[in-house]
Design a protein around this motif. Sequence first.
Motif, PDB file in Angstrom:
ATOM      1  N   UNK A  41       0.832  -1.206   0.000  1.00  0.00           N
ATOM      2  CA  UNK A  41       0.000   0.000   0.000  1.00  0.00           C
ATOM      3  C   UNK A  41       0.865   1.253   0.000  1.00  0.00           C
ATOM      4  N   UNK A  42       2.002   1.215   0.680  1.00  0.00           N
ATOM      5  CA  UNK A  42       2.876   2.390   0.687  1.00  0.00           C
ATOM      6  C   UNK A  42       3.463   2.652  -0.698  1.00  0.00           C
ATOM      7  N   UNK A  43       3.813   1.597  -1.416  1.00  0.00           N
ATOM      8  CA  UNK A  43       4.307   1.801  -2.777  1.00  0.00           C
ATOM      9  C   UNK A  43       3.238   2.481  -3.632  1.00  0.00           C
ATOM     10  N   UNK A  44       1.994   2.018  -3.486  1.00  0.00           N
ATOM     11  CA  UNK A  44       0.913   2.624  -4.247  1.00  0.00           C
ATOM     12  C   UNK A  44       0.667   4.064  -3.866  1.00  0.00           C
ATOM     13  N   UNK A  67      -8.758  18.176  -9.070  1.00  0.00           N
ATOM     14  CA  UNK A  67      -9.454  18.203  -7.778  1.00  0.00           C
ATOM     15  C   UNK A  67     -10.048  16.835  -7.451  1.00  0.00           C
ATOM     16  N   UNK A  68     -10.583  16.151  -8.464  1.00  0.00           N
ATOM     17  CA  UNK A  68     -11.111  14.796  -8.254  1.00  0.00           C
ATOM     18  C   UNK A  68      -9.995  13.845  -7.823  1.00  0.00           C
ATOM     19  N   UNK A  69      -8.826  13.993  -8.442  1.00  0.00           N
ATOM     20  CA  UNK A  69      -7.678  13.133  -8.087  1.00  0.00           C
ATOM     21  C   UNK A  69      -7.248  13.397  -6.648  1.00  0.00           C
ATOM     22  N   UNK A  70      -7.207  14.662  -6.266  1.00  0.00           N
ATOM     23  CA  UNK A  70      -6.849  15.006  -4.888  1.00  0.00           C
ATOM     24  C   UNK A  70      -7.852  14.391  -3.916  1.00  0.00           C
ATOM     25  N   UNK A  71      -9.142  14.487  -4.228  1.00  0.00           N
ATOM     26  CA  UNK A  71     -10.171  13.905  -3.373  1.00  0.00           C
ATOM     27  C   UNK A  71     -10.006  12.393  -3.267  1.00  0.00           C
ATOM     28  N   UNK A  72      -9.668  11.755  -4.382  1.00  0.00           N
ATOM     29  CA  UNK A  72      -9.442  10.314  -4.384  1.00  0.00           C
ATOM     30  C   UNK A  72      -8.256   9.939  -3.507  1.00  0.00           C
ATOM     31  N   UNK A  73      -7.179  10.708  -3.604  1.00  0.00           N
ATOM     32  CA  UNK A  73      -6.002  10.443  -2.765  1.00  0.00           C
ATOM     33  C   UNK A  73      -6.352  10.648  -1.292  1.00  0.00           C
ATOM     34  N   UNK A  74      -7.147  11.675  -1.003  1.00  0.00           N
ATOM     35  CA  UNK A  74      -7.563  11.922   0.386  1.00  0.00           C
ATOM     36  C   UNK A  74      -8.299  10.710   0.950  1.00  0.00           C
ATOM     37  N   UNK A  75      -9.167  10.104   0.147  1.00  0.00           N
ATOM     38  CA  UNK A  75      -9.915   8.931   0.601  1.00  0.00           C
ATOM     39  C   UNK A  75      -8.977   7.757   0.872  1.00  0.00           C
ATOM     40  N   UNK A  76      -7.974   7.588   0.023  1.00  0.00           N
ATOM     41  CA  UNK A  76      -6.996   6.511   0.213  1.00  0.00           C
ATOM     42  C   UNK A  76      -6.219   6.724   1.512  1.00  0.00           C
ATOM     43  N   UNK A  77      -5.760   7.954   1.729  1.00  0.00           N
ATOM     44  CA  UNK A  77      -4.983   8.243   2.934  1.00  0.00           C
ATOM     45  C   UNK A  77      -5.815   8.050   4.189  1.00  0.00           C
ATOM     46  N   UNK A  96      -6.703  -9.332   9.139  1.00  0.00           N
ATOM     47  CA  UNK A  96      -7.743  -8.452   9.689  1.00  0.00           C
ATOM     48  C   UNK A  96      -7.881  -7.187   8.850  1.00  0.00           C
ATOM     49  N   UNK A  97      -6.749  -6.636   8.417  1.00  0.00           N
ATOM     50  CA  UNK A  97      -6.793  -5.429   7.590  1.00  0.00           C
ATOM     51  C   UNK A  97      -7.458  -5.728   6.253  1.00  0.00           C
ATOM     52  N   UNK A  98      -6.983  -6.776   5.578  1.00  0.00           N
ATOM     53  CA  UNK A  98      -7.528  -7.127   4.263  1.00  0.00           C
ATOM     54  C   UNK A  98      -9.013  -7.472   4.372  1.00  0.00           C
ATOM     55  N   UNK A  99      -9.386  -8.200   5.416  1.00  0.00           N
ATOM     56  CA  UNK A  99     -10.775  -8.602   5.587  1.00  0.00           C
ATOM     57  C   UNK A  99     -11.721  -7.453   5.866  1.00  0.00           C
ATOM     58  N   UNK A 100     -11.184  -6.330   6.340  1.00  0.00           N
ATOM     59  CA  UNK A 100     -12.034  -5.181   6.655  1.00  0.00           C
ATOM     60  C   UNK A 100     -12.251  -4.250   5.467  1.00  0.00           C
ATOM     61  N   UNK A 101     -11.577  -4.513   4.350  1.00  0.00           N
ATOM     62  CA  UNK A 101     -11.663  -3.627   3.181  1.00  0.00           C
ATOM     63  C   UNK A 101     -12.767  -4.124   2.250  1.00  0.00           C
ATOM     64  N   UNK A 102     -13.780  -3.307   1.971  1.00  0.00           N
ATOM     65  CA  UNK A 102     -14.848  -3.717   1.050  1.00  0.00           C
ATOM     66  C   UNK A 102     -14.283  -4.014  -0.337  1.00  0.00           C
ATOM     67  N   UNK A 103     -14.913  -4.925  -1.099  1.00  0.00           N
ATOM     68  CA  UNK A 103     -14.387  -5.312  -2.408  1.00  0.00           C
ATOM     69  C   UNK A 103     -14.162  -4.145  -3.365  1.00  0.00           C
ATOM     70  N   UNK A 104     -15.090  -3.172  -3.384  1.00  0.00           N
ATOM     71  CA  UNK A 104     -14.911  -2.055  -4.324  1.00  0.00           C
ATOM     72  C   UNK A 104     -13.713  -1.200  -3.940  1.00  0.00           C
ATOM     73  N   UNK A 105     -13.493  -1.019  -2.644  1.00  0.00           N
ATOM     74  CA  UNK A 105     -12.331  -0.259  -2.200  1.00  0.00           C
ATOM     75  C   UNK A 105     -11.046  -1.023  -2.494  1.00  0.00           C
ATOM     76  N   UNK A 106     -11.077  -2.338  -2.307  1.00  0.00           N
ATOM     77  CA  UNK A 106      -9.904  -3.152  -2.612  1.00  0.00           C
ATOM     78  C   UNK A 106      -9.542  -3.047  -4.091  1.00  0.00           C
ATOM     79  N   UNK A 107     -10.553  -3.077  -4.966  1.00  0.00           N
ATOM     80  CA  UNK A 107     -10.293  -2.976  -6.403  1.00  0.00           C
ATOM     81  C   UNK A 107      -9.674  -1.626  -6.749  1.00  0.00           C
ATOM     82  N   UNK A 150      -7.913   0.244  -4.778  1.00  0.00           N
ATOM     83  CA  UNK A 150      -6.564   0.284  -4.224  1.00  0.00           C
ATOM     84  C   UNK A 150      -5.592  -0.506  -5.091  1.00  0.00           C
ATOM     85  N   UNK A 151      -6.000  -1.699  -5.504  1.00  0.00           N
ATOM     86  CA  UNK A 151      -5.122  -2.525  -6.332  1.00  0.00           C
ATOM     87  C   UNK A 151      -4.822  -1.868  -7.663  1.00  0.00           C
ATOM     88  N   UNK A 152      -5.760  -1.054  -8.164  1.00  0.00           N
ATOM     89  CA  UNK A 152      -5.549  -0.401  -9.456  1.00  0.00           C
ATOM     90  C   UNK A 152      -4.342   0.532  -9.442  1.00  0.00           C
TER      91      UNK A 152
END
Length: 238
Positions: A26-29, A56-66, A169-180, A182-184
């Motif tokens: 996740x840190x690499x991403x 601005x959309x990209x910044x908002x997306x990064x904010x959600x990731x952080x 525990x971390x992976x199991x708590x991430x909803x599938x859409x958020x995981x997708x 993040x992996x992108x």
Amino acid sequence: MTIVTPIDPVVEPDFSIPAVDLYRDIHKGIRAELFAVTSTAGSIDPSDRCDRAALADHVTSVAAVLESHAHHEDAVIDPVLERHLPQLANEINTDHERLEAMFASITDLAGATIDAAATEQRRLLQLLHLDLARFTSSYLDHIDLEERAVMQRLPQLIGIEEIGAMHAAIVGSIPPDEMARSLAFMLPAMNIDDRTELFTGMRLAAPPEAFDATMGLARSVLRPIDFAALANRLEVPR
């Protein structure tokens, strides 16, 4: 005449690759995303509203990731740090609060650039670029601390089994859409060994359809040569 001292090729000989790393992928991403959004803020046409809105959309997306990443750390990793490395836990918690406030201000500034007056567009974008660069510098220090000071010590303190349980525990708590999502951005930032390790673990733990869907995601975000290398390592069809 300046004398340049040769760099010792043996750097940090005690540094090791953990069997389970809570931070690396996740840190690499996140690094890749921060570099990309900072570069974009410095290079887009200040007068192009579509470019400003996309930024601005990209910044908002990064904010959600952080925010999500910090939440997972707070919920799963921090309690362990408070027991075993309380001083580091306090420093990391303080960092999280400071960095969250910094990026909230950046998100507000990015939003303000969208409909900024023509006379303000270039100035605000330059401020945004500088703020993103300053934040990135601070954030890099923060995650460096986690990877060098925390992750290198946890295996000796709690053992690999507990670290594996924390990772699950971390992976199991991430909803599938958020995981997708993040992996992108994670997968292109990872190397072939990282990707192979991730997908090998997924193949063992996840349903076949989930593994296949994630391989499809990898195909869509990786360069063809990188996807082919991954498929070869995993011995699956390209």
